[in-house]
Design an enzyme around this catalytic site. Sequence first.
Site, PDB file in Angstrom:
ATOM      1  CG  HIS A 457      -2.322  -0.346   0.884  1.00 25.82           C
ATOM      2  ND1 HIS A 457      -3.160  -0.986   1.752  1.00 25.82           N
ATOM      3  CD2 HIS A 457      -3.025  -0.144  -0.232  1.00 25.82           C
ATOM      4  CE1 HIS A 457      -4.329  -1.147   1.175  1.00 25.82           C
ATOM      5  NE2 HIS A 457      -4.275  -0.655  -0.029  1.00 25.82           N
ATOM      6  CD  GLU A 694      -7.078 -13.500 -17.773  1.00 23.85           C
ATOM      7  OE1 GLU A 694      -6.282 -12.768 -17.186  1.00 23.85           O
ATOM      8  OE2 GLU A 694      -8.248 -13.679 -17.389  1.00 23.85           O
ATOM      9  CG  ASP A 718      -3.515 -14.304 -15.112  1.00 26.15           C
ATOM     10  OD1 ASP A 718      -2.760 -14.907 -14.334  1.00 26.15           O
ATOM     11  OD2 ASP A 718      -4.510 -13.658 -14.739  1.00 26.15           O
ATOM     12  CB  CYS A 765      -6.832  -4.665 -19.560  1.00 22.84           C
ATOM     13  SG  CYS A 765      -7.162  -6.412 -19.321  1.00 22.84           S
TER      14      CYS A 765
END
Length: 843
Positions: A457, A694, A718, A765
């Site tokens: 984070h 993918e 992927d 993407c």
Amino acid sequence: MSELVLLSPLHGWSTPLEEVPDPVFAGRMLGDGLAIDPLGSTLHAPCDGQVAALPETRHAVTIRAAPGLDILMHIGIDTVGLGGEGFVAHVAAGQTVRAGDPLISFDLDLLARRAPSLLTPVLTIADGALHLVRRIEGRPVQVGELLMEWSNASASPVGPPQTGAETRVRIVRVALEHGIHARPAAQVATALKSLRVEVQLHIRGRSADARSATSLMTLGVHRDEEVEIRATGADSQQALEALEALLSRRAPAVRAAARPAHAAVTAPAEPVRAGAVLSGVVASRGVAVGPAAPLQRRVLVVAESGAGIEQETAELHRACAAVRERLERSLGAARGAAAQVLEAHLVLLEDPQLQARALEAIGRGRSAASAWRGAIGESIAALRELGDSRMGERVDDLTDLEHQVLLALAGESPASAAAIATGSILIAEELLPSQLIGLDAEALAGICLAAGGATSHVSILAAAAGIPALVALGPALLTIAAGTPLILDAEDGQLRVDPGETHLERARRQIAQAAEQRVRERELAQRECRTADGVRIEVLANLGSLADAELAVRNGAEGCGLLRTEFLFLERREAPSEAEQQCEYQRIAAALAGRPLTIRTLDIGGDKPIPYLPLPVEDNPALGLRGIRTSLWRADLLDQQLRAVLAVEPLGQCRLLLPMITDVAEVRAVRERIAAASRHIGRSAAIELGVMIETPASALMAEALAREVDFFSVGTNDLTQYTLAMDRGHPQLAARLDGLHPAVLRLIGRTAQAARAAGRRTAVCGGLASDPLAAPILIGLGVHELSCVPVAIPRIKTLLGSITLEQCRTRAEAALAQDSAEAVRALAAMPAGHRGAVAPLEA
Ligand code: PEP
Ligand code: MG
């Protein structure tokens, strides 16, 4: 027994349990105590008693000081796997021992080479009857020296409510590699903690209470043995299922990924000299110059025992309320990733299980601080058991929350604990999100962390705030003195220490130019994207939340090319209702103000487990129930999601995207469900449907798939993982897992070709779309649309505007002819128009 004195069983350095690199011990799942970093090689009895358990592997021993009062000593971490090599036992199970008697000798050198850590936990498991009143920590100890003192606790433990319900029985074959040793035993006990049930395990005429890890360990259950589980109580069915899942796993119960994602940097380091260059991992791109500002980590000393249940409960409530108020205040002013982190902290702070665990510990006589720390430790351990790298962020959040509440209990706030001077480069071992939020981001020139991960984070926050950051710089970083001039190059992953005025001046010029460029790029990003020769390329954003959508629009996103719906409801314990989903999708659609919104159906399984949908135990989750397979397996959830998406208004704004497709049958099955869902809600208009490319199978079947759908979206994360057969979360393979590998590019190229032949669009993407070196190659391969991380959009748009389609094609052809990802990267780094020393691919 009213009190217990434990003498040191080892010569070594006494260390807090939290420092043990194993969540089961660090989270006190087995019991409380401390750890010793051994300097000697014989473990001695810490008190008088009887050897209650001594596994064949001789890596651990349990001494029973009195009935219900056991002392567990575990030599090193993960040492069960040594199978006894390097250990010699001086005692046998059942034998009576006196304090100081030698128990086990071990080969210290062998362990140092073969075990991940030598830290030896010394724990007391006292059925809640005793509490620790004194422990000697943070200094060397000799064998026989006083180590811990325990005394009678006033409160009695909370037992499982019993109702006289029926007993359920199940026989389970234990598939755990090393049988039921310490970690699985702790996991079994933990799994039962919140259940209203009493469970006994029976084997070879012996039985043990499954809630007691030590009791389970004394059974000495081996792999492939059958145990009988008897569960009585309201939650007996759930208990049987949980235990069967735990015990019948073929892989070790805790995988490597369950280790702390950001292990503490403890190794001593040589001081860094002037002119040295440290290498790290880029967490947030950019370059910074400034003086080093080491952040002194506040050491919060926590008293174990409390001053009474009422007072400690009130203290905890007061501290939590103070943290809540501060978080809410900060949330009011925060945007994007910072707001997301604050929201996550608020959700976790209110978590009923966390609160209940802490209050229960206070009820057992613990102080508010120690109870809170223990409750957080248990939650972290439970999360890490999931073995999901993305859960690392939740672990960061919990650690952060622990720190915030402990500070509040001490009457401090994160900001006051972490103030640094303007224009400095912050240096720390680790940084908590709240510490970063508490700092003035405008004033911070850069961040360097000795540990940390690129996807934590803090890294996401730093990137969102545009603060250059390097992580994993190693322990040498922490030797840099305050005020030392630094150049932080988070483009090349290097930190230059006291590099001399010439280098500093050059870096300052580079920073000024980059700042001007960023301002220009953000202004230009609001226009639609075209290549230098006018070809329209759409640049959209990948989203995981409403805050992302707002950030994306500010960065010039022309819509959303991928909404990862699984991330919208990550904190949940139960599946979101159809209405909740619809409401969230509708809010994101509104934030995009008419721009297209591509909603991907749930992509769970593999490295993205979700608490409210337990999946069957799988040997290889990445190749198991994942993406569309999971959705078709749980068609009820898919139908709900489809109805929620189909109801979003205006009707044409949303597109549907299906993850992990491998053949047309899956698409047809979903189409039927879309038709049924549309009828159900009375929608007649069709919705655009696309599939993720993918898997190599989908790329190779692109011609057939193109006849079934409206568009393709290539998931390079992927696609790379499955093409190169390299786990996308594998730390050692991270540098080789590159989507610019020619094999991956060839699959993308043929996908785009098949789409074009069928009059369909191809988007990308995956992570490659946000990579400035990759974007021109993707366009050259025939891709029409890129969906990027929001902050990368201005740079990608500017870059595409400076290059012609012909140049992209030339570059793509040359890339396809290379024989490695490194060669493609080298080629991609050359100026546009340069063909490199390679021949273009034959047409
Ligand atoms: C991908 O695999 O590239 C992708 C975009 O999907 P995710 O990263 O969510 O698996
Ligand atoms: Mg994917």
